[in-house]
Design an enzyme around this catalytic site. Sequence first.
Site, PDB file in Angstrom:
ATOM      1  N   LYS A 129       6.955  13.853   6.848  1.00 48.85           N
ATOM      2  CA  LYS A 129       5.728  13.512   6.108  1.00 48.85           C
ATOM      3  C   LYS A 129       4.622  14.499   6.427  1.00 48.85           C
ATOM      4  CE  LYS A 129       5.128   9.422   8.038  1.00 48.85           C
ATOM      5  NZ  LYS A 129       6.325   9.378   8.850  1.00 48.85           N
ATOM      6  N   ARG A 154      -3.373   6.645   0.177  1.00 52.16           N
ATOM      7  CA  ARG A 154      -3.710   5.840   1.366  1.00 52.16           C
ATOM      8  C   ARG A 154      -4.653   4.700   0.985  1.00 52.16           C
ATOM      9  NH1 ARG A 154      -4.571   9.245   6.868  1.00 52.16           N
ATOM     10  NH2 ARG A 154      -4.818   7.096   7.573  1.00 52.16           N
ATOM     11  N   ASP A 169      15.108  -2.214   6.826  1.00 56.51           N
ATOM     12  CA  ASP A 169      14.267  -1.587   7.857  1.00 56.51           C
ATOM     13  C   ASP A 169      12.803  -2.064   7.793  1.00 56.51           C
ATOM     14  OD1 ASP A 169      14.306   0.109  10.058  1.00 56.51           O
ATOM     15  OD2 ASP A 169      13.462   1.778   8.919  1.00 56.51           O
ATOM     16  N   GLY A 179       8.218  -3.985  12.300  1.00 58.70           N
ATOM     17  CA  GLY A 179       6.813  -4.323  12.602  1.00 58.70           C
ATOM     18  C   GLY A 179       5.796  -3.242  12.315  1.00 58.70           C
ATOM     19  N   ASP A 218       6.601   1.776   2.225  1.00 58.91           N
ATOM     20  CA  ASP A 218       7.891   2.094   2.853  1.00 58.91           C
ATOM     21  C   ASP A 218       9.000   1.120   2.439  1.00 58.91           C
ATOM     22  OD1 ASP A 218       9.551   3.675   4.270  1.00 58.91           O
ATOM     23  OD2 ASP A 218       8.901   3.061   6.261  1.00 58.91           O
TER      24      ASP A 218
HETATM   25  N1  LIG Z   1      -0.392   3.746   1.434  1.00 59.00           N
HETATM   26  C1  LIG Z   1      -0.701   3.830   2.722  1.00 59.00           C
HETATM   27  N2  LIG Z   1      -1.987   3.831   3.123  1.00 59.00           N
HETATM   28  C2  LIG Z   1      -2.302   3.940   4.423  1.00 59.00           C
HETATM   29  N3  LIG Z   1      -1.406   4.050   5.408  1.00 59.00           N
HETATM   30  C3  LIG Z   1      -0.109   4.056   5.080  1.00 59.00           C
HETATM   31  C4  LIG Z   1       0.314   3.945   3.731  1.00 59.00           C
HETATM   32  N4  LIG Z   1       1.658   4.000   3.715  1.00 59.00           N
HETATM   33  C5  LIG Z   1       2.048   4.144   4.992  1.00 59.00           C
HETATM   34  N5  LIG Z   1       0.993   4.175   5.826  1.00 59.00           N
HETATM   35  C6  LIG Z   1       0.993   4.336   7.279  1.00 59.00           C
HETATM   36  O1  LIG Z   1       1.792   5.435   7.572  1.00 59.00           O
HETATM   37  C7  LIG Z   1       2.885   5.063   8.383  1.00 59.00           C
HETATM   38  C8  LIG Z   1       4.108   5.832   7.972  1.00 59.00           C
HETATM   39  O2  LIG Z   1       4.408   5.557   6.619  1.00 59.00           O
HETATM   40  P1  LIG Z   1       5.879   5.110   6.234  1.00 59.00           P
HETATM   41  O3  LIG Z   1       6.182   3.815   6.857  1.00 59.00           O
HETATM   42  O4  LIG Z   1       5.964   5.193   4.757  1.00 59.00           O
HETATM   43  O5  LIG Z   1       6.720   6.286   6.917  1.00 59.00           O
HETATM   44  P2  LIG Z   1       8.233   6.385   7.416  1.00 59.00           P
HETATM   45  O6  LIG Z   1       8.316   7.617   8.195  1.00 59.00           O
HETATM   46  O7  LIG Z   1       9.124   6.219   6.239  1.00 59.00           O
HETATM   47  O8  LIG Z   1       8.400   5.121   8.351  1.00 59.00           O
HETATM   48  P3  LIG Z   1       9.739   4.614   9.104  1.00 59.00           P
HETATM   49  O9  LIG Z   1       9.745   5.231  10.432  1.00 59.00           O
HETATM   50  O10 LIG Z   1       9.491   3.137   9.107  1.00 59.00           O
HETATM   51  O11 LIG Z   1      10.889   4.998   8.222  1.00 59.00           O
HETATM   52  C9  LIG Z   1       3.011   3.567   8.236  1.00 59.00           C
HETATM   53  O12 LIG Z   1       3.578   2.980   9.379  1.00 59.00           O
HETATM   54  C10 LIG Z   1       1.579   3.141   8.007  1.00 59.00           C
HETATM   55  O13 LIG Z   1       0.915   3.018   9.240  1.00 59.00           O
HETATM   56 MG   LIG Z   2       7.619   3.148   8.010  1.00 55.20          MG
END
Ligand SMILES: Nc1ncnc2c1ncn2[C@@H]1O[C@H](COP(=O)(O)OP(=O)(O)OP(=O)(O)O)[C@@H](O)[C@H]1O
Ligand SMILES: [Mg+2]
Length: 445
Positions: free
Chosen positions: A158, A228, A313, A316, A335
């Site tokens: 990301k 976000r 998945d 928390g 997610d």
């Molecule tokens: N739309 C959003 N607005 C603000 N913060 C967000 C948003 N989407 C995700 N986040 C924050 O960013 C973090 C990472 O996003 P996301 O869960 O999509 O990533 P990931 O790498 O796929 O996670 P995982 O490790 O669960 O697979 C989330 O845990 C949350 O804190």
């Molecule tokens: Mg996530």
Amino acid sequence: MAVTKLAYQVNVNYGGKKIASLQLNDKTHLLKLEYVPDWQQTGFAISPSLSLDNQHSASAVYNYLDNALPEGEARTLLAENLGVSEKNVYSQVNALGNDLSGAVTFSSSVSDDSLNQKATLRILTEEELVARLDNKEEFGLLTWDDKPRLSVAGVQDKLNVFINDEEQIGFGDGSLCSTHILKFEKKNCPNLVLNEFFCMKLSAAVGLPTADIQFRRFGQHPSLIVKRFDRRYIAESSKVMRRHVIDGCQALGLSRYHKYERNLGDGRDVKHIRDGVSLEKLFEFCKTMSLPVESMQWLINWQLFNLMISNYDSHGKNVSLFFDKKHKRFTQAYDLVNIAMFPQFKHVLAMAMGDEFEPDHINAYQLADFAETCHINKKLLSRLLISLADKVIYQLSSGVLIEHLKTEPFIQQDDISIFEALSENVLVKTCYLKSQAAEIETMSV
Ligand SMILES: Nc1ncnc2c1ncn2[C@@H]1O[C@H](COP(=O)(O)OP(=O)(O)OP(=O)(O)O)[C@@H](O)[C@H]1O
Ligand SMILES: [Mg+2]
């Protein structure tokens, strides 16, 4: 000497003013977060475990900060680049302190006047991004111009970016910060981005509060552009406003290693240990939120939808709350991924339904057990299940969702077969769950 001491303390700011100091004890390396008296009188605790009376423990501070930082490879890279251990959250928070999740910033300057600073935008061109994505397995995505630019939790590839109304993408500083998260996929997870795009669009289509997303390809690289919900760009004043959020681990005062209910894993000898984030704990937490009944309903729908789309998945850290003086309520969902499509991932629920972690063993009995464990009225659960299932079934069996997705930018003919496979999978699961609804009420657990 004074300079050395200063290195062990940073200001914690909210809305442009200092609300607390964060100190690292130079001898014990224990953390202390101390709210200033004015904030103790007029402000709010930035997390339930960081109480306004300043009586919280060093481990509560550590867990709060540790939860805010990236995970996985990006976390390793962040610590390596800073020359510190991953456990040194103080230095890592210092490095990312202007753009972490939520509204709290960390800065070493006396007052955080970032909102009154000049807006600076370092444009990220498509060519530059594509070149990095071509080499991301080797170089990662964390650092740009020697500055770390990934500042949210999670293990997937990301990048935090600022996107303005002209759809320019870049890194914002001064009065700007990130407004979007770009999500990519690793080589071993083909179609992960399309999968998440489909699940998020389905969630929005059935009326669940869902983060705004767009699909885009940068060169050959599929990407999800996630808006976000804790940021708002005000173009007239060139400022990005922040809204405070915490995730499920922070809300429950748990470490990031507790994001799965089976916090020690699902090995034979430890799978009975369930000290991590659970549905039971989250439902209990709803009682402390602004609108407990609405919050419970949100959580029921979130979990039912996760089951329908096989998002095993849903741990928390994949659930968050707006958390400030006025509001304590769930954010939009994010997610959302159909894990059933990936045989390479574990097919185990992050949080049990009753006592069941096996996704294919969720029947009326487990749904009833979930209701009892979480103090949900079984009739309500049955009603919400049927109602949500009907909406999902309509979107998928009528083809409405896929017809809509076909019109989205960057979607190609080949992508449709991915959507069709997802649609079929979700439809079968949803019909099965719906077929269990009538029996929930009659089940004695
Ligand atoms: N739309 C959003 N607005 C603000 N913060 C967000 C948003 N989407 C995700 N986040 C924050 O960013 C973090 C990472 O996003 P996301 O869960 O999509 O990533 P990931 O790498 O796929 O996670 P995982 O490790 O669960 O697979 C989330 O845990 C949350 O804190
Ligand atoms: Mg996530």
